[in-house]
Design a protein around this motif. Structure first.
Motif: not given
Lengths: 267, 267
Positions: A174, A177-178, A181-182, A185, A193-197, A224, A267, B178, B181-182, B197
């Motif tokens: 987890a 995963a966070i 995602i950052q 993004t 970013a992911p569309v699902h987890f 996950i 960025l 998701i 998180i962003q 999570f």
């Protein structure tokens, strides 16, 4: 006499393109020309291309547009110097009458003056960023191709194109995963970013151990599955949309550009 | 004659502070002075304050430092005009000899010239951003206090302070998680991105239906609990560290500053 040597990650993008052009590179491009953007290609006759452009604009996560060529242009200067769209990819797929017809190493022989090239960002860019951050990339660690799955997620139909989303999967704990995602993004032009987890069934994946493309990878007991929109999506769309003629790269056999990966970061 | 009226979300920060100062506001501050940063307070004698500053620097997710006052200063100009640390919070907690001793509405009577005030960011700031983006905030929708849990996650000990992380929980479907998180990543001074999570047991939470602080909220069958570092953490730390004397706000009864929420956004 020039000694024969294998292509390595420290060869630049032009060296890799020239190897594909000469026919000495016919395999996947993962790990080649590290740090440079690799792209998915979709090549269509101009009438269909106009519709496909609208389709990409409506579905930016699976189809992040980096460049669109003028009809017939094989150079695509914005992607790199001394670049030949028709010869610099190690393997191409030819689609005829809505089905995958053949895989070839050169499309110069079937090139037409009305062909428009779409270059779409690729997850190799964000995988490089994940690895630089110290996050595992499971299929790379296990020496496999990324697992990819057909889903039940409908795309936005536009310009005569439609179908369902294809996703790639990378397993993470987890907290990782966070962080993933950052990081992803920051790369909207590489699927973002992911569309699902989590539960694969929620997006219509029945068996996570049986990917529709690529290879299965280990998912740890504390991990996950995390799903990103995938550049294989447009290839499925070409088939589902019954397109008469199209060329794409063969999955994993990408066009390598002169664009540094960092150039795609927000960025 | 001035008509009596209830405080509302469109009252400015100074109006809310003055209401607390007069004693007409003694309840929670959620939803008051919308769009302005609310802060957690920890107030300590200077010798302990020096250590607590090092502790906050070592644990920025639960203890994001917005401001540290000079010893004895009740004004804290950086947080707002005409502000009185000792009277502008609707409810304070007094800790003596490592335990919560009493809850009061004014600490002017126990104020000392050696007291240093720490203002720590609060999740109200990112909840405002989540709601503006159209994401649900379950405890707000259900009219409850946010559920908070003690965890097994050890903090970094520093300056004589130590203990375990307290987290707040908001349930989301995967795609919304998701996005959450962003959004929260943009607010590192309001606890930032989640710390976990999914499976609560992985961070030592045995029963998600029984929060240690606040209220239980509904978790949908298609939702995942998402956990953020929580500003109640330092209150637990004061107790676990056996601190002789300290003042904090009472949970949910925050100090409202003149700082717009958007000022805390990274981008």
């Amino acid at each position: 006499m020039t000694p024969t040597r294998l292509l390595q990650g420290d060869d630049g993008p032009l060296a890799v393109r020239l190897a594909a052009r000469r026919g000495t590179l016919v395999g996947p491009t993962a790990g080649l020309a590290k740090g440079y953007v690799q792209v998915n290609l979709v090549i269509l006759p101009e009438p269909q291309a106009n519709g496909f452009l609208r389709f990409c604009q409506s579905n930016p996560k699976p189809c992040p547009l980096l460049a669109v060529s003028e009809p017939g242009d094989r150079g695509c200067q914005v992607l790199g110097e001394d670049l030949d769209i028709a010869r610099d990819v190690p393997a191409y797929r030819l689609y005829r009458d809505g089905r995958l017809d053949e895989t070839v190493h050169d499309v110069a022989g079937v090139w037409r003056d009305d062909l428009v090239t779409f270059a779409l960002g690729c997850s190799f860019t964000f995988e490089h960023a994940l690895a630089l951050d110290g996050l595992p990339v499971r299929h790379v660690d296990e020496g496999r191709n990324v697992p990819m799955y057909n889903t039940s997620v409908a795309l936005t139909s536009a310009g005569g194109f439609g179908g369902r989303l294809v996703v790639s999967m990378r397993p993470y704990r987890a907290a990782d995963a966070i962080r993933a995602i950052q990081i992803t993004t920051r790369y909207p032009q590489a699927h973002g970013a992911p569309v699902h987890f989590g539960d694969p069934a929620r997006i219509g994946i029945q068996d996570i151990r049986s990917p529709d493309y690529g290879d299965a990878v280990t998912i740890g007991e504390d991990e996950i599955p995390v799903f990103w929109a995938c550049g294989v999506t447009p290839q499925q769309v070409l088939i589902e949309s019954g397109i008469e003629f199209a060329i794409t790269h063969s999955p994993g056999h990408m066009l390598i550009t002169d664009i540094p990966d960092s150039r795609l970061a927000l960025l």
